[in-house]
Design a protein around this motif. Structure first.
Motif, short mmCIF file in Angstrom:
data_model
loop_
_atom_site.label_atom_id
_atom_site.label_comp_id
_atom_site.label_asym_id
_atom_site.label_seq_id
_atom_site.Cartn_x
_atom_site.Cartn_y
_atom_site.Cartn_z
N ASP A 278 0.81 -1.21 0.00
CA ASP A 278 0.00 0.00 0.00
C ASP A 278 0.84 1.27 0.00
N ASN A 279 2.06 1.20 0.57
CA ASN A 279 2.88 2.40 0.72
C ASN A 279 3.95 2.53 -0.35
N LEU A 280 3.83 1.79 -1.45
CA LEU A 280 4.85 1.85 -2.50
C LEU A 280 4.77 3.16 -3.27
N GLY B 247 -1.74 15.67 -7.89
CA GLY B 247 -2.26 14.33 -8.13
C GLY B 247 -1.27 13.37 -8.74
N ALA B 248 -0.03 13.78 -8.94
CA ALA B 248 0.98 12.90 -9.53
C ALA B 248 1.26 11.71 -8.62
N MET B 249 1.45 10.52 -9.23
CA MET B 249 1.80 9.33 -8.48
C MET B 249 3.32 9.27 -8.37
N LEU B 250 3.81 9.28 -7.14
CA LEU B 250 5.24 9.36 -6.89
C LEU B 250 5.72 8.11 -6.16
N GLU C 226 11.50 7.64 -3.44
CA GLU C 226 12.07 8.82 -4.10
C GLU C 226 11.45 10.09 -3.55
N PHE C 227 10.15 10.05 -3.24
CA PHE C 227 9.44 11.20 -2.67
C PHE C 227 10.04 11.57 -1.31
N GLU C 228 10.28 10.56 -0.47
CA GLU C 228 10.87 10.82 0.84
C GLU C 228 12.32 11.29 0.72
N ALA C 229 13.05 10.73 -0.25
CA ALA C 229 14.43 11.18 -0.48
C ALA C 229 14.47 12.63 -0.93
N SER D 18 10.05 14.89 0.95
CA SER D 18 8.59 14.94 0.85
C SER D 18 8.11 16.18 0.12
N VAL D 19 8.85 16.55 -0.92
CA VAL D 19 8.47 17.64 -1.81
C VAL D 19 8.19 17.04 -3.18
N CYS D 20 7.04 17.35 -3.76
CA CYS D 20 6.67 16.80 -5.06
C CYS D 20 7.60 17.34 -6.14
N PRO D 21 8.27 16.45 -6.90
CA PRO D 21 9.16 16.92 -7.96
C PRO D 21 8.42 17.48 -9.17
N GLU D 22 7.12 17.21 -9.26
CA GLU D 22 6.34 17.68 -10.39
C GLU D 22 5.85 19.12 -10.21
N CYS D 23 5.29 19.40 -9.01
CA CYS D 23 4.69 20.73 -8.80
C CYS D 23 5.32 21.52 -7.66
#
Length: 281
Positions: free
Chosen positions: A23-25, A33-36, A40-43, A46-51
């Motif tokens: 569930d946490n992958l 709404g981007a799927m991250l 990588e998101f935590e690395a 916790s900042v979205c690389p898209e927006c």
């Protein structure tokens, strides 16, 4: 008898079930709404690389991101859990018990002592995951403890705010933390030590009306919600449409309520330089 096709299908179904995706992958950005990919998101702090959306993070993560290695937690005296014997839909002790079980923390503000880019500092972090970061007696105690620890160590007190306001279950006792923390800030000023506030999403209510806006320097993360009353309450009171981006960090920067908006990746460096300048002065 079961046919070979049925048996094969059962084995295949069992094999696929055992290899279901955790569930946490993946993490869905709450802004775009981007799927991250979660790791990588935590690395990426916790900042979205898209927006560029800055997701809310826990206190332990914040300490790890801002403080140099080797930081230590500061213990805070625990007050009475239910001073007013308060009960609404649930008993207040039951709400505290659930929040502690969910977060693994004693209350909404944690303290640590360490260094930021080589400069000694005491850091406090409000965790919105604990009852909305609400300000009660325990939060007030933590703030005063942090301020006095900074005075004892002759170093700055850096506070990361995140709160929905005062904790209603403690009534007037929660509001009494506003003057209590204000007195602690004055003690820092008397000791000629910096008090730096980093406003994170969201910082509202009685917290904004007290220690969140009494810093020597006010930093904010991008697009953080900062205000006292909610936008809908204000609109219904003044009967006017509020400007675009009202109560967001960038709007407040333009109107002088915030000194600087800093991305999470640059926070430690910015705080380190700021502490160096203020302590030298």
């Amino acid at each position: 008898m079961t046919s070979w096709l049925t048996r094969s299908r059962q084995r295949l179904t069992g094999f696929i079930a055992r290899r279901e995706t955790p569930d946490n992958l993946w993490t869905k950005c709450k802004s775009c709404g981007a799927m991250l990919y979660t790791k990588e998101f935590e690395a990426n702090l916790s900042v979205c690389p898209e927006c560029g959306h800055h997701e809310r993070i826990r206190a332990a993560e914040r300490f790890g991101q801002v403080l140099d290695e080797g930081w230590t937690p500061i213990a805070v005296a625990s007050p009475s859990d239910d001073p007013l014997n308060f009960k609404d839909q649930k008993r207040y002790p039951d709400r505290l018990k659930a929040a502690r079980a969910a977060t693994g923390e004693p209350d909404a503000m944690l303290l640590a002592k360490g260094h930021i880019r080589g400069h000694q500092a005491v850091v406090g972090v409000q965790d919105f995951a604990f009852m909305g970061g609400s300000m009660g007696i325990a939060v007030g105690n933590a703030f005063v403890t942090g301020a006095r620890a900074a005075i004892a160590a002759h170093c700055p007190f850096v506070l990361f705010t995140a709160a929905g306001g005062a904790r209603m279950q403690e009534g007037i006792l929660s509001l009494m933390q506003m003057p209590a923390t204000t007195v602690a800030i004055q003690e820092l000023k008397d000791a000629r030590l910096p008090y730096i506030v980093v406003l994170t999403d969201p910082t509202t209510g009685g917290v904004t009306a007290s220690y969140a806006m009494l810093g020597d320097v006010h930093i904010s993360e991008p697009n953080a919600l900062i205000g006292f009353a909610g936008a809908r309450v204000i609109e219904s009171t003044i009967r006017q449409k509020l400007p675009e981006g009202f109560q967001r960090a960038e709007y407040l920067l333009e109107h002088g309520m915030v000194d600087i908006v800093v991305k999470r990746h640059d926070l430690a460096d910015t705080l380190g330089r700021l502490i160096g300048l203020l302590m030298r002065a």
